[in-house]
Design an enzyme around this catalytic site. Structure first.
Site, mmCIF file in Angstrom:
data_model
loop_
_atom_site.group_PDB
_atom_site.id
_atom_site.type_symbol
_atom_site.label_atom_id
_atom_site.label_comp_id
_atom_site.label_asym_id
_atom_site.label_seq_id
_atom_site.Cartn_x
_atom_site.Cartn_y
_atom_site.Cartn_z
ATOM 1 N N ARG A 1 77.285 9.527 32.170
ATOM 2 C CA ARG A 1 78.531 8.818 32.436
ATOM 3 C C ARG A 1 78.430 8.012 33.727
ATOM 4 N NH1 ARG A 1 83.999 12.151 33.086
ATOM 5 N NH2 ARG A 1 83.089 12.640 35.098
ATOM 6 N N HIS B 1 87.266 20.599 40.658
ATOM 7 C CA HIS B 1 85.838 20.620 40.956
ATOM 8 C C HIS B 1 85.266 22.044 40.978
ATOM 9 C CE1 HIS B 1 82.167 19.592 43.004
ATOM 10 N NE2 HIS B 1 82.413 20.592 43.793
ATOM 11 N N CYS C 1 84.732 16.160 25.210
ATOM 12 C CA CYS C 1 83.955 16.684 26.341
ATOM 13 C C CYS C 1 84.823 17.272 27.442
ATOM 14 C CB CYS C 1 83.035 15.615 26.906
ATOM 15 S SG CYS C 1 83.914 14.240 27.648
ATOM 16 N N ARG D 1 96.540 16.867 37.252
ATOM 17 C CA ARG D 1 95.702 18.007 36.860
ATOM 18 C C ARG D 1 95.336 18.904 38.038
ATOM 19 N NH1 ARG D 1 90.100 14.955 35.040
ATOM 20 N NH2 ARG D 1 88.941 16.765 35.725
#
Ligand code: PEP
Ligand code: MG
Length: 570
Positions: free
Chosen positions: A332, A189, A502, A465
């Site tokens: 999205r 983030h 993206c 991740r």
């Protein structure tokens, strides 16, 4: 010298503002009766101090950042001014003779537990505010002014263990010239937000909060992944010089803004922006974005203390659509779960959240959450070129089920007589290996693909991740990931349908050139990366990029891939 993972380019030289993540320690034992009054005074002063701090922050955030984000602090103000809360704390001080901070802690804990049990989502959401406010009151009782990221008098480099979404939401980007965090990864983030705010950032810097002290001078070079604490005069001069160079490169690149991203042999590549909030449309346009390729709505949901209603979502979407003046805006569907929590949804803890109820799975579990978004999306569709993107797809059934929800939202708007788009292009994120394998089926059900290389890397390589221990295994240029991308691109192109990339990869110059060589004609990235990627594309021919991609796709390891790319592109 320290280093980590550079996630947002640029350089900075400023004093450190170290955000403490340690909880404060204080004595909780009862006080002698004669001190009861002074503890009550301490509490009252803490309330008064908190009101002043929160009012200042609220005003600042409203004027400088936006009303939606100021709402967090309005909610805190309402709670701190609540007489019942004050009476409860005073009663605990009087009856149990607890010192003020301990009394606050006890009352707040009781309130938070009670609120977390409530059925009502709105009231449950207040629990987060209550906890935040409790921390502020405890600190003020102890005479400590709580740290705040909203107002700085001078430029700072923020050093923290990790920044929470609400902290980044109110970050004053005119004063925060750099960010360094101990945790985090290329796709966390903080990384995404730092790039979107164009703040140079290095994350995943082991031990940084212990090494850098508040007020230390820090030189941050996110171009070369270097952090120097208390640099010598010549090191400071160097960083200033590099910053000048970097700024001059940016000024040069600015000249390309209105030129097309076209390869030397005339292939037009579309460069669009990843954004997380309507306020990012302006910066995206100023970097030359030709639309929005990924509007992550999670931040809209994270910045508020309750679920944004249909009207709020519609207004946010419409604002981006209006700004883009007819250019495409890919919005999205909410992708929470995984690393992104929404306290007001009271999501149960999961052992493997990234393999759990995330993205579209969560939306299916909460139909009203999904229908509300779809209604807002369809309404925004009246104002421009809105496209819907569905995250975390791993089966064709999910796409079909999604379409049923879309039809339901459509007919409910019809029934209510509210203006809405009759049909919007529908795309899916290709970010699970299952979606890659099913690409040729999924493309029949949809209008476009968007490849989310962050998650595709995570799920293909089975590498969390977020986990910095295995960050070196998170290899977006792994041949396994590249073959998945190639398979997906071929499946879409065979049907003549567009495919965009993206994930973070799209914003990296070498990777972007490779993707163009693999047949990708649309790249969506943090606006900050657009100028450099455009410049690179304009300097190469697609025929040559295709040849290089052909060579790369035959390689066996990520190291070989990188070596090859470096050989060709330096
Ligand atoms: C991705 O997974 O590559 C992506 C673009 O989505 P996010 O980073 O929001 O998961
Ligand atoms: Mg993703």
């Amino acid at each position: 010298m320290l280093s980590g993972i550079s996630v947002s380019p640029g350089m900075a030289l400023a004093r450190a503002f170290v955000l403490s993540s340690e909880s404060v320690k204080f004595d909780r034992s009862p006080v002698a009766t004669e001190f009861i009054e002074s503890e009550i005074d301490k509490f009252k002063n803490a309330v008064a101090g908190s009101v002043i701090q929160l009012t200042l922050i609220e005003t600042h955030v409203r004027e400088k950042i936006g009303t939606d984000k100021a709402a967090i602090f309005e909610a805190h103000l309402m709670l701190v001014e609540d007489e019942e809360l004050s009476e409860a704390v005073i009663e605990v001080i009087q009856t149990q003779r607890l010192p003020a901070p301990a009394a606050v802690e006890q009352v707040i804990d009781e309130h938070v537990s009670a609120m977390e049990e409530l059925e009502d989502e709105y009231l449950r959401a207040r629990a987060v505010d209550m906890r935040d406010l409790g921390q502020r009151l405890v600190l003020n009782c102890l005479g400590i002014v709580p740290q705040s990221l909203e107002t700085f008098d001078n430029e700072v480099i923020v050093v923290a263990d990790e920044l929470t979404p609400s902290q980044t939401a109110v970050l004053d980007s005119s004063k925060v010239t750099g960010i360094i965090t101990e945790r985090g990864s290329r796709t966390s983030h903080t990384a995404i937000i730092a790039a979107s705010m164009e703040i140079p950032a290095i994350v995943g810097v082991e031990g940084v909060t212990a090494v850098i002290k508040n007020g230390d001078m820090v030189a941050l070079d996110a171009e070369h992944n270097l952090i120097i604490v208390n640099p010598s005069p010549s090191q400071s001069d160097n960083i200033e010089y590099s910053r000048e160079q970097y700024m001059s490169e940016l000024r040069q690149l600015e000249k390309l803004r209105d030129l097309p991203a076209q390869t030397g042999d005339g292939v037009r590549i579309k460069l669009v922006a990843n954004i997380g909030s309507p306020t990012e449309s302006g910066p995206a346009l100023s970097k030359g974005a030709e639309g929005v390729g990924l509007y992550r709505v999670e931040f809209l949901f994270m910045e508020t203390t309750e679920q944004p209603n249909e009207e709020m979502q519609y207004q946010a979407f419409k604002s981006v659509v209006d700004d883009m003046k007819g250019m495409p805006v890919v919005i999205r569907i909410l992708d929470v779960g995984g690393d992104k929590d929404l306290p007001y949804l009271a999501l149960p803890k999961e052992d493997n959240p990234f393999l759990g109820c995330r993205g579209i799975r969560l939306c299916f579990e909460r139909p009203s959450l999904l229908l509300c978004q779809l209604r807002a999306l369809l309404r925004a569709g009246v104002h421009g070129d809105v496209r819907i993107l569905v995250p975390m797809i791993s089966s064709v059934d999910e796409v079909r089920r999604f379409k049923e929800f879309l039809a339901e939202a459509q007919s409910s708007l019809e029934h209510d007589g509210i203006a809405h788009a009759k049909k919007l292009p529908l795309g899916v994120m290709i970010e699970t290996p299952a979606a890659v394998f099913l690409a040729s089926h999924l493309i029949h059900e949809t209008d476009f693909f968007s490849i989310g290389t962050n998650d595709l890397t995570q799920y293909t390589l089975a590498v969390d991740r977020q986990n910095e221990r295995i960050a070196d295994l998170f290899e977006q240029l792994s041949p396994a990931v590249l073959l998945g991308i190639k398979h997906t691109v071929d499946a879409a192109r065979e049907e003549g349908k567009p495919v965009c990339v993206c994930g973070q990869m799209a914003g990296d110059v070498h990777s972007a050139l490779l993707l163009v060589g693999m047949g990708v004609e649309e790249l969506s990235m943090s606006p900050v990366h657009i100028p450099r990627v455009k410049n690179a594309i304009r300097q190469h021919s697609r025929t040559r990029l295709r040849e290089i991609a052909g060579e790369v796709l035959g390689l066996a390891t990520a190291a070989e891939v990188k070596m090859k790319l470096n050989k060709y592109w330096g």
